[in-house]
Design a protein around this motif. Sequence first.
Motif, mmCIF file in Angstrom:
data_model
loop_
_atom_site.group_PDB
_atom_site.id
_atom_site.type_symbol
_atom_site.label_atom_id
_atom_site.label_comp_id
_atom_site.label_asym_id
_atom_site.label_seq_id
_atom_site.Cartn_x
_atom_site.Cartn_y
_atom_site.Cartn_z
ATOM 1 N N THR A 3 111.458 23.737 32.199
ATOM 2 C CA THR A 3 112.113 21.697 32.456
ATOM 3 C C THR A 3 111.223 20.956 33.250
ATOM 4 O O THR A 3 110.962 20.020 32.828
ATOM 5 C CB THR A 3 113.436 21.785 33.099
ATOM 6 O OG1 THR A 3 113.185 22.575 34.169
ATOM 7 C CG2 THR A 3 114.378 22.611 32.171
ATOM 8 N N ASN A 4 110.529 21.515 34.264
ATOM 9 C CA ASN A 4 109.684 20.354 34.628
ATOM 10 C C ASN A 4 108.174 20.319 33.674
ATOM 11 O O ASN A 4 106.964 20.731 34.757
ATOM 12 C CB ASN A 4 109.640 20.981 35.699
ATOM 13 C CG ASN A 4 111.224 19.771 36.325
ATOM 14 O OD1 ASN A 4 111.099 18.794 36.086
ATOM 15 N ND2 ASN A 4 111.162 20.492 37.837
ATOM 16 N N ALA A 8 108.210 15.955 31.377
ATOM 17 C CA ALA A 8 109.047 16.189 32.059
ATOM 18 C C ALA A 8 108.723 14.616 32.972
ATOM 19 O O ALA A 8 107.428 14.745 33.788
ATOM 20 C CB ALA A 8 109.127 17.101 32.758
ATOM 21 N N VAL A 10 108.677 13.970 36.095
ATOM 22 C CA VAL A 10 108.997 14.261 37.130
ATOM 23 C C VAL A 10 109.154 13.539 38.199
ATOM 24 O O VAL A 10 107.365 13.310 38.381
ATOM 25 C CB VAL A 10 108.088 15.841 37.548
ATOM 26 C CG1 VAL A 10 108.366 16.225 38.846
ATOM 27 C CG2 VAL A 10 108.414 16.873 36.490
ATOM 28 N N THR A 513 102.076 16.552 41.923
ATOM 29 C CA THR A 513 102.840 16.588 40.472
ATOM 30 C C THR A 513 102.253 16.870 39.571
ATOM 31 O O THR A 513 102.600 18.047 38.506
ATOM 32 C CB THR A 513 103.826 15.349 39.998
ATOM 33 O OG1 THR A 513 103.736 14.819 41.739
ATOM 34 C CG2 THR A 513 105.065 14.925 39.393
ATOM 35 N N THR A 514 101.776 16.518 38.573
ATOM 36 C CA THR A 514 101.353 16.662 37.191
ATOM 37 C C THR A 514 100.322 18.055 36.994
ATOM 38 O O THR A 514 101.055 19.111 36.028
ATOM 39 C CB THR A 514 100.360 15.346 36.651
ATOM 40 O OG1 THR A 514 99.494 15.202 37.415
ATOM 41 C CG2 THR A 514 101.042 14.163 36.534
ATOM 42 N N GLN A 517 102.936 20.710 36.992
ATOM 43 C CA GLN A 517 103.649 20.709 36.088
ATOM 44 C C GLN A 517 102.744 21.463 34.579
ATOM 45 O O GLN A 517 103.803 22.547 34.111
ATOM 46 C CB GLN A 517 104.229 19.138 35.586
ATOM 47 C CG GLN A 517 105.200 18.609 36.114
ATOM 48 C CD GLN A 517 105.170 17.092 35.382
ATOM 49 O OE1 GLN A 517 104.745 16.138 35.922
ATOM 50 N NE2 GLN A 517 105.679 16.947 34.236
ATOM 51 N N ALA A 520 104.092 24.833 35.843
ATOM 52 C CA ALA A 520 105.886 24.744 35.056
ATOM 53 C C ALA A 520 105.549 25.320 33.928
ATOM 54 O O ALA A 520 106.192 25.884 33.560
ATOM 55 C CB ALA A 520 106.064 24.523 35.133
ATOM 56 N N ASP A 526 108.564 27.691 38.411
ATOM 57 C CA ASP A 526 109.514 26.503 39.364
ATOM 58 C C ASP A 526 108.455 25.529 39.662
ATOM 59 O O ASP A 526 107.666 25.889 40.787
ATOM 60 C CB ASP A 526 110.047 26.751 40.469
ATOM 61 C CG ASP A 526 111.264 25.473 40.298
ATOM 62 O OD1 ASP A 526 110.843 24.332 39.973
ATOM 63 O OD2 ASP A 526 112.310 25.317 40.358
ATOM 64 N N ILE A 527 108.181 24.000 39.624
ATOM 65 C CA ILE A 527 107.223 23.302 40.170
ATOM 66 C C ILE A 527 107.329 23.523 41.733
ATOM 67 O O ILE A 527 106.974 23.491 42.560
ATOM 68 C CB ILE A 527 107.237 22.205 39.791
ATOM 69 C CG1 ILE A 527 108.509 20.755 39.958
ATOM 70 C CG2 ILE A 527 107.080 21.988 38.014
ATOM 71 C CD1 ILE A 527 108.524 19.412 40.058
ATOM 72 N N ASN A 672 103.345 13.239 32.040
ATOM 73 C CA ASN A 672 104.217 12.956 33.436
ATOM 74 C C ASN A 672 104.716 11.684 33.016
ATOM 75 O O ASN A 672 103.727 10.814 33.460
ATOM 76 C CB ASN A 672 103.946 13.288 34.560
ATOM 77 C CG ASN A 672 105.460 12.541 35.148
ATOM 78 O OD1 ASN A 672 105.843 11.240 34.734
ATOM 79 N ND2 ASN A 672 105.627 13.742 36.240
#
Length: 792
Positions: A3-4, A8, A10, A513-514, A517, A520, A526-527, A672
């Motif tokens: 999902t992430n 996404a 995020v 974050t990226t 991802q 993920a 899961d991130i 992202n």
Amino acid sequence: MATNGIGASVRRVEDFRFLTGRGTYTDDINRPNQLHAQILRSPHAHAKIKKIDAAKALAAPGVVAVFTGADVEKDQLGGLPCGWLVTDRHGKPMVEPPHPMLVKDVVRHVGDQVAVVIAETRAQARDAAELVKVQYEERPAAASLADAVKKGAAQVWEQASGNLCYDWALGDAAVVDAAFKRAAKVAKVDIVNNRLIPNAMEPRAAIGDYDMAKGTYNLYTTSQNPHVIRLLMAAFVLKVPEHKVRVYAPDVGGGFGSKIYHYAEEAIVTWASRKIGRPVKWTAERSESFTSDAHGRDHLTDAEVALDKDGKFLAMRVKTVANMGAYLSTFAPCIPTYLYALLLAGTYTTPAIFCEVKAIFTHTVPVDAYRGAGRPEATYVVERLVDEAAKVTGLDAAEIRRRNFIPRDAFPYQTPVVVQYDSGDYQSTLDIALKTADYAGFEKRRAEAAKRASCAGIGLSTYIEACGIAPSAVVGSVGARAGLYESGLVRVHPTGSVTILTGSHSHGQGHETTFAQLAAERLGVDIANVEVVHGDTDKIPFGMGTYGSRSLAVGGSALVKAMDKIVAKGKKIAAHLLEAAEADIEFKDGVFQVVGTDKKKTLVEISGAAYVPHNYPIAQLEPGLEEQAFYDPTNFTFPGGCHVAEVEIDRDTGVVSVVSFVAVDDVGRVINPMIVEGQVHGGVAQGLGQALLEGCVYDNKSGQLVTGSYMDYTMPRAGDLPPLKVSTHNTLCTHNPLGVKGVGEVGAIGSPAAIMNAVHNAVAPLGIGHVDMPATPERVWRALNSAPKAAE
Ligand code: MCN
């Protein structure tokens, strides 16, 4: 799909600490028993140092030491090295003058570092610096490009006659000349690419902390590429073994290129810490940043394009003079050459291009890469020229672009300026942008604006960018003294959580974050169970850092390679545990499964088994689940796009307001979308700053920096920007495993030309032919008042 994972929006995981004041920036770090350094800087643009008397400063309260260029010489330290050698058109290497960390004999720009005063407190160091007496013998200065190339101009370096660093050229002049001879029309521009002063929110800072027990040098610094700093400082400046140096760049509050380079202050505090035996900290004041951070841009260019009777480009001729400043900063020589001339084909089929570049020394702060680095300069030349071509042919600005675009089925496309584009769809990008901007309805808006005593204008920029600079073999053959690969290490812990260690560095781009991802997506974790580590040479594998919008395309690809190795090893472990053939194991969404059965193991189970290798074919399989990879791309990536700016100019005041801005960019596969949009926003804000507000001014005679603070140097603020309409129309990069292109600079590359084309479009009906950047109210007002049709 996770999902992430990829695609996404995020929310940036790093923002919690940034927005709640919990970030740890270099200046937040204080080492036990720490001292403070104040750099004494030259007040003159060009002067001989006759004598330095530090007696009074040494006797001042709290002062521990004063070091000068004489101490640097005594300790036989090296100068700051330059990372790129440009060979000129006659096969001669560029003039590469020394770049001392403290100047002993001749200062060459206002802000040149002359001495360092080290004291118990920052205030004591600053007060004592005022007590250091330096006797200067002032010399004439050459502070502008125009002056520095004049006959009889003050010389920055004896060995650089006429202040020439190199005279470089690309292309076949004879073929271009022939095309101009048979041209139906020729369009010309004579433009200034204004010098910019980078202004990251966090000024530069550095702490040197020599560990006497271990004999190691620790440097905390505001850097975009800690390993590069370690290499340059250890090998060239301090001349100590590289493994004895740790460089740590913690949270960094923006860099925009200005924190790529190895700066004198980093070496000064590290060296001083060893000499004194205590940590030494330096943090720049904002005005100090203005005279010591590398500046950006600063080109003068004459360019012309030859057209046939249908408005097709036959050839382009470009002549540029580029400012290097007083010394060669780390990557300066490659900016007006390999990051500039190689982009002059733009998005067009121009068959022949000839470009000459003269790099010139001046008595100013060194100039180096600043967001876009060479590519905004190239875009500005090409896109202004295309608009001039529209004018001379009577074609609409969109129509002339359509006639000359590289067709979407022509990729891979070999340009006449070395590079080969892998993918793009310029026609569709333009169509989407024009529709979003309501290009068709513009003339109505122009008429409405006229009723309000405003001149409205619309401008396009269908730019190209090259980023993720590579391959190492190619850049090496044109003078790069470094490789341009990236490293990644993926550590799956026994409980299945993941640590990613990357050689790139995040200083606002959201890698935490990226990159999570990517894990993920590829590993199905899961991130929240992924940690991204960057910036510490004691932890991360050797990496080249972040610039040239390379982190995802190059660093992300290295991580994908490492993750593929994790999956491959996981399959071996799964095959053993599930008693199946390795070839029968498939991996999807974090689960290893025997194809066509319900026999499976999760990544958590596999990582547990990897670290508890009981009943494990230890002779064939190593314990652990950790893999590293280096990735050296086979080509640049080529983002492109269409930016459409609409401006209104107040006829009484000359104030230019950007009332609408549309950006449709091609950044390959998007990891992202929210971060991509944010990156474009930031870049466009900087591009607007260059087009309308920011201009670094030196006094030609004295070489003093006139725009030495925010009183005189205008940064864009939120109110200067309209709500931006940002979207993407993507074609995948064909040669990296993610299909991604860079996004970090597109906003700054495409937007100045779009805004300036809009300004020109607005004033053209008044008969005004040319306005330079920055189109400040004063400059525009003067143009309006001297316009041939101003009285209408
Ligand atoms: N990204 C994505 N999908 C893509 C492309 C990128 O989701 N197709 C994401 C990346 O994963 C990353 C971000 O967008 O989180 C930027 O990626 P990339 O284009 O690879 O650029 P870099 O991370 O290498 O950043 C460098 C680039 C440059 S050269 C300058 S200058 C710049 C910029 O990024 N300086 C910045 N953006 C900046 N943003 C901030 N806040 N501060 C700076 O100093």
